[in-house]
Design an enzyme around this catalytic site. Structure first.
Site, PDB file in Angstrom:
ATOM      1  N   GLY A   1       0.819  -1.219   0.000  1.00  0.00           N
ATOM      2  CA  GLY A   1       0.000   0.000   0.000  1.00  0.00           C
ATOM      3  C   GLY A   1       0.846   1.258   0.000  1.00  0.00           C
ATOM      4  O   GLY A   1       0.602   2.176   0.778  1.00  0.00           O
TER       5      GLY A   1
ATOM      6  N   ARG B   1      -0.137   5.772  -1.559  1.00  0.00           N
ATOM      7  CA  ARG B   1      -0.720   6.986  -0.947  1.00  0.00           C
ATOM      8  C   ARG B   1      -0.404   7.017   0.546  1.00  0.00           C
ATOM      9  O   ARG B   1       0.073   6.037   1.102  1.00  0.00           O
ATOM     10  CB  ARG B   1      -2.251   6.955  -1.079  1.00  0.00           C
ATOM     11  CG  ARG B   1      -2.766   7.076  -2.461  1.00  0.00           C
ATOM     12  CD  ARG B   1      -4.294   7.126  -2.461  1.00  0.00           C
ATOM     13  NE  ARG B   1      -4.908   5.816  -2.318  1.00  0.00           N
ATOM     14  CZ  ARG B   1      -5.856   5.525  -1.432  1.00  0.00           C
ATOM     15  NH1 ARG B   1      -6.288   6.440  -0.599  1.00  0.00           N
ATOM     16  NH2 ARG B   1      -6.377   4.316  -1.376  1.00  0.00           N
TER      17      ARG B   1
ATOM     18  N   ASN C   1       1.662  -2.300   5.417  1.00  0.00           N
ATOM     19  CA  ASN C   1       0.975  -1.020   5.623  1.00  0.00           C
ATOM     20  C   ASN C   1      -0.441  -0.992   5.046  1.00  0.00           C
ATOM     21  O   ASN C   1      -1.318  -0.341   5.609  1.00  0.00           O
ATOM     22  CB  ASN C   1       1.814   0.102   4.988  1.00  0.00           C
ATOM     23  CG  ASN C   1       1.018   1.376   4.823  1.00  0.00           C
ATOM     24  OD1 ASN C   1       0.826   2.137   5.770  1.00  0.00           O
ATOM     25  ND2 ASN C   1       0.498   1.608   3.616  1.00  0.00           N
TER      26      ASN C   1
ATOM     27  N   SER D   1      -3.068  -0.055  14.843  1.00  0.00           N
ATOM     28  CA  SER D   1      -3.755   1.220  15.059  1.00  0.00           C
ATOM     29  C   SER D   1      -4.027   1.348  16.555  1.00  0.00           C
ATOM     30  O   SER D   1      -4.180   0.331  17.249  1.00  0.00           O
ATOM     31  CB  SER D   1      -5.085   1.227  14.304  1.00  0.00           C
ATOM     32  OG  SER D   1      -5.896   2.296  14.752  1.00  0.00           O
TER      33      SER D   1
ATOM     34  N   TYR E   1     -12.714  -3.231  12.174  1.00  0.00           N
ATOM     35  CA  TYR E   1     -11.353  -2.680  12.023  1.00  0.00           C
ATOM     36  C   TYR E   1     -10.526  -2.950  13.286  1.00  0.00           C
ATOM     37  O   TYR E   1      -9.355  -3.356  13.206  1.00  0.00           O
ATOM     38  CB  TYR E   1     -11.476  -1.184  11.751  1.00  0.00           C
ATOM     39  CG  TYR E   1     -10.185  -0.447  11.513  1.00  0.00           C
ATOM     40  CD1 TYR E   1      -9.493  -0.575  10.305  1.00  0.00           C
ATOM     41  CD2 TYR E   1      -9.658   0.414  12.477  1.00  0.00           C
ATOM     42  CE1 TYR E   1      -8.317   0.134  10.079  1.00  0.00           C
ATOM     43  CE2 TYR E   1      -8.490   1.128  12.260  1.00  0.00           C
ATOM     44  CZ  TYR E   1      -7.823   0.981  11.058  1.00  0.00           C
ATOM     45  OH  TYR E   1      -6.652   1.680  10.845  1.00  0.00           O
TER      46      TYR E   1
ATOM     47  N   ALA F   1     -10.891  -5.360  15.394  1.00  0.00           N
ATOM     48  CA  ALA F   1     -10.548  -6.792  15.426  1.00  0.00           C
ATOM     49  C   ALA F   1      -9.333  -7.054  14.537  1.00  0.00           C
ATOM     50  O   ALA F   1      -8.397  -7.768  14.924  1.00  0.00           O
ATOM     51  CB  ALA F   1     -11.743  -7.627  14.956  1.00  0.00           C
TER      52      ALA F   1
HETATM   53  P1  NAP Z   1      -4.915   5.182   2.759  1.00  0.00           P
HETATM   54  O1  NAP Z   1      -4.510   6.608   2.610  1.00  0.00           O
HETATM   55  O2  NAP Z   1      -6.347   4.814   2.592  1.00  0.00           O
HETATM   56  O3  NAP Z   1      -4.008   4.291   1.762  1.00  0.00           O
HETATM   57  C1  NAP Z   1      -4.201   2.895   1.751  1.00  0.00           C
HETATM   58  C2  NAP Z   1      -3.150   2.252   0.889  1.00  0.00           C
HETATM   59  O4  NAP Z   1      -3.371   0.835   0.931  1.00  0.00           O
HETATM   60  C3  NAP Z   1      -3.218   2.646  -0.568  1.00  0.00           C
HETATM   61  O5  NAP Z   1      -1.912   2.638  -1.093  1.00  0.00           O
HETATM   62  C4  NAP Z   1      -4.053   1.538  -1.201  1.00  0.00           C
HETATM   63  O6  NAP Z   1      -3.808   1.330  -2.591  1.00  0.00           O
HETATM   64  C5  NAP Z   1      -3.548   0.350  -0.400  1.00  0.00           C
HETATM   65  N1  NAP Z   1      -4.489  -0.773  -0.380  1.00  0.00           N
HETATM   66  C6  NAP Z   1      -5.737  -0.793   0.123  1.00  0.00           C
HETATM   67  N2  NAP Z   1      -6.298  -2.010  -0.054  1.00  0.00           N
HETATM   68  C7  NAP Z   1      -5.366  -2.778  -0.681  1.00  0.00           C
HETATM   69  C8  NAP Z   1      -5.340  -4.114  -1.145  1.00  0.00           C
HETATM   70  N3  NAP Z   1      -6.378  -4.921  -1.011  1.00  0.00           N
HETATM   71  N4  NAP Z   1      -4.217  -4.552  -1.749  1.00  0.00           N
HETATM   72  C9  NAP Z   1      -3.153  -3.732  -1.900  1.00  0.00           C
HETATM   73  N5  NAP Z   1      -3.112  -2.468  -1.490  1.00  0.00           N
HETATM   74  C10 NAP Z   1      -4.215  -1.981  -0.886  1.00  0.00           C
HETATM   75  O7  NAP Z   1      -4.500   4.628   4.222  1.00  0.00           O
HETATM   76  P2  NAP Z   1      -3.539   5.277   5.315  1.00  0.00           P
HETATM   77  O8  NAP Z   1      -4.326   6.215   6.140  1.00  0.00           O
HETATM   78  O9  NAP Z   1      -2.263   5.717   4.703  1.00  0.00           O
HETATM   79  O10 NAP Z   1      -3.279   3.997   6.259  1.00  0.00           O
HETATM   80  C11 NAP Z   1      -2.145   3.146   6.103  1.00  0.00           C
HETATM   81  C12 NAP Z   1      -2.170   2.115   7.213  1.00  0.00           C
HETATM   82  O11 NAP Z   1      -2.137   2.764   8.487  1.00  0.00           O
HETATM   83  C13 NAP Z   1      -3.414   1.243   7.215  1.00  0.00           C
HETATM   84  O12 NAP Z   1      -3.082  -0.085   7.600  1.00  0.00           O
HETATM   85  C14 NAP Z   1      -4.283   1.884   8.278  1.00  0.00           C
HETATM   86  O13 NAP Z   1      -5.202   0.977   8.840  1.00  0.00           O
HETATM   87  C15 NAP Z   1      -3.233   2.321   9.263  1.00  0.00           C
HETATM   88  N6  NAP Z   1      -3.684   3.426  10.121  1.00  0.00           N
HETATM   89  C16 NAP Z   1      -4.014   4.628   9.602  1.00  0.00           C
HETATM   90  C17 NAP Z   1      -4.443   5.630  10.450  1.00  0.00           C
HETATM   91  C18 NAP Z   1      -4.815   7.007   9.971  1.00  0.00           C
HETATM   92  O14 NAP Z   1      -5.238   7.832  10.819  1.00  0.00           O
HETATM   93  N7  NAP Z   1      -4.689   7.317   8.697  1.00  0.00           N
HETATM   94  C19 NAP Z   1      -4.531   5.395  11.840  1.00  0.00           C
HETATM   95  C20 NAP Z   1      -4.186   4.140  12.317  1.00  0.00           C
HETATM   96  C21 NAP Z   1      -3.755   3.162  11.461  1.00  0.00           C
HETATM   97  P3  NAP Z   1      -4.637   2.147  -3.744  1.00  0.00           P
HETATM   98  O15 NAP Z   1      -4.053   3.531  -3.765  1.00  0.00           O
HETATM   99  O16 NAP Z   1      -4.370   1.417  -4.997  1.00  0.00           O
HETATM  100  O17 NAP Z   1      -6.060   2.129  -3.318  1.00  0.00           O
END
Ligand code: NAP
Length: 247
Positions: A11, A14, A90, A142, A155, A157
């Site tokens: 991932g 982005r 990620n 998270s 989420y 879980a």
């Molecule tokens: P995001 O902006 O929504 O980006 C998600 C990334 O994961 C994108 O690159 C997306 O690819 C990729 N992705 C999603 N589903 C996928 C799949 N089935 N196979 C391959 N790639 C996939 O998310 P983020 O906020 O950066 O979060 C990154 C991580 O941190 C996640 O695990 C999230 O749960 C965790 N997290 C985030 C936060 C927060 O506040 N943002 C807080 C706690 C934990 P595409 O671009 O192709 O869709």
């Protein structure tokens, strides 16, 4: 390329994943990252990493499918002369809602990516790391996996499962000095959190002791620390990057 092999980030197109790719590239790692569908975003991540003078491979792969994970790992290993030094799990998704109204599909989709995807990647990459007797596995959990959150039973879980998998695998791989850790972000400014309403964002922000949301680079710095030489005696840990949310 680092003699130990490439860094593989799921991932990476982005948000936090992109920041991790750039930060690990800054540390001199060649980067392999995957994305699900965001081709343009992926090309931008590739460009930003290449500015750091490292080699970069972007791969389209859906990590909820075990065959696609195996194919991704194979391509990453080929790019790294057989070696993957760092795995960052990620990629993650949310499908929020109160439990009573949550559909089976909302549970399945979140577990398929966040839990099973992380499992498939850990399983495939750890085999190579065992052979190389070196490796760093860092998975994004998270604070929700630590504290729980109304409207995110599915989420929570999946992210608690990431912690359980991390601690178990850390025990399995400790004799080979392979470090397995989790990073648990709080509220970070990305597309994932931009999808929340302003009222929800304000409510969450007011619960953060620092009084502000974090940036993807805050998380990337913690990942880079665990992935680098300074993290060599740390395993089975969960580092919250959350401005104090989980205190
Ligand atoms: P995001 O902006 O929504 O980006 C998600 C990334 O994961 C994108 O690159 C997306 O690819 C990729 N992705 C999603 N589903 C996928 C799949 N089935 N196979 C391959 N790639 C996939 O998310 P983020 O906020 O950066 O979060 C990154 C991580 O941190 C996640 O695990 C999230 O749960 C965790 N997290 C985030 C936060 C927060 O506040 N943002 C807080 C706690 C934990 P595409 O671009 O192709 O869709």
């Amino acid at each position: 390329m680092s003699e130990r092999g490439v860094a593989l980030v799921t991932g990476g197109s982005r948000g936090i994943g992109r920041a991790i790719c750039i930060r690990l590239a800054e540390d001199g790692n060649d980067i392999v990252f995957n994305y699900r569908s965001g081709e343009e975003d992926a090309q931008e991540t590739k460009r930003l990493c290449e500015e750091k003078k490292v080699r970069v491979l972007a791969v389209k792969a859906d990590i909820s499918k075990s065959v696609e994970c195996d194919e991704l790992i194979k391509k990453a290993a080929e790019f790294g002369d057989g070696k993957i030094a760092i795995l960052v799990n990620n990629a993650g998704i949310t499908r929020d809602g109160l439990l009573g109204r949550m559909k089976d599909e909302d549970l399945d989709a979140v577990l398929d990516v966040n839990l099973k995807g992380t499992f498939y990647m850990m399983r495939g990459v750890s085999k190579l790391m065992l052979r190389a007797k070196y490796g760093r596995i860092i998975s994004l959990s998270s604070v929700v996996g630590v504290m729980g959150n109304a409207g995110q039973v599915n989420y929570a879980a999946s992210k608690a499962a990431v912690i359980g998998m991390t601690k178990s695998l850390a025990r399995e791989l400790a004799s080979r000095k392979i470090c397995v850790n989790a990073v648990a972000p709080g509220m970070i400014a990305t597309d994932m959190t931009n999808a929340l309403s302003d009222a929800a964002k304000e409510k969450i922000t007011s619960s953060i002791p620092f009084g502000e949301i974090g940036s993807p680079s805050d998380v990337a710095n913690a990942v880079a620390f665990l992935a680098g030489d300074q993290g060599s005696y740390i395993t089975g840990q969960v580092i919250c990057v959350d401005g104090g949310m989980a205190i």
